[in-house]
Design a protein around this motif. Structure first.
Motif, PDB file in Angstrom:
ATOM      1  N   SER A  58       0.830  -1.207   0.000  1.00 44.22           N
ATOM      2  CA  SER A  58       0.000   0.000   0.000  1.00 44.22           C
ATOM      3  C   SER A  58       0.867   1.260   0.000  1.00 44.22           C
ATOM      4  N   SER A  61       2.189   1.914  -3.376  1.00 46.78           N
ATOM      5  CA  SER A  61       1.198   2.535  -4.255  1.00 46.78           C
ATOM      6  C   SER A  61       1.310   4.060  -4.156  1.00 46.78           C
ATOM      7  N   ALA A  87      -1.822  -1.583  -3.876  1.00 50.88           N
ATOM      8  CA  ALA A  87      -2.690  -1.504  -2.693  1.00 50.88           C
ATOM      9  C   ALA A  87      -3.928  -2.379  -2.861  1.00 50.88           C
TER      10      ALA A  87
END
Length: 149
Positions: A58, A61, A87
């Protein structure tokens, strides 16, 4: 090759600690028992690797999103779309038990490396980026493989 600046290298290597610790506690029952007693079950074995791996995908990302801001037009739009994939992968693909979750994280980190390469080819990353990302990804994949095997 451009050398990796000291701060990103040190921080990147420090970010490997939960993956390495998790692998060691999978391989060593004595270390796992110590970890359970002293820091709790969430921080040993595959559990620390899987939770932290989802967090890192995440986070990455967001890093890719930042690189996409350096592009314009359709390349920027493509960059933004691609940047959310890690993510979403972490969110949707890390259920189903430790073996399948670790396997899916391995594929997620390999996929992330391919995205890193694309952003690098587009000239959106620092020159040293791929050198750092290959190193970190190789270690993460090796540590997650310990959980899969």
């Amino acid at each position: 090759m451009t050398s990796i600046p000291r701060a990103p290298l040190i921080l990147g290597l420090a970010g490997l600690i939960p993956f390495i610790w998790g692998a060691f506690t999978v391989l060593s029952p004595a270390l796992a028992a110590w970890g359970l007693e002293n820091i709790g079950p969430r921080f040993v074995g595959p559990y620390v690797q899987l939770f932290y791996g989802s967090v890192i995908l995440s986070f990455m990302s967001g890093v890719l999103w930042g690189f996409a801001t350096k592009a314009s037009g359709s390349q920027a739009a493509t960059g933004y779309v691609l940047s959310v994939i890690p993510a979403l992968w972490a969110f949707f693909m890390t259920g189903g038990g430790p073996t399948s979750a670790a396997t899916n994280l391995i594929f997620g980190f390999i996929g992330l490396l391919m995205l890193d390469f694309a952003f690098s080819r587009w000239g959106l990353t620092p020159r040293w980026w791929m050198q750092l990302r290959v190193l970190l990804t190789a270690i993460v994949v090796a540590c997650l493989a310990v959980t899969v095997i």
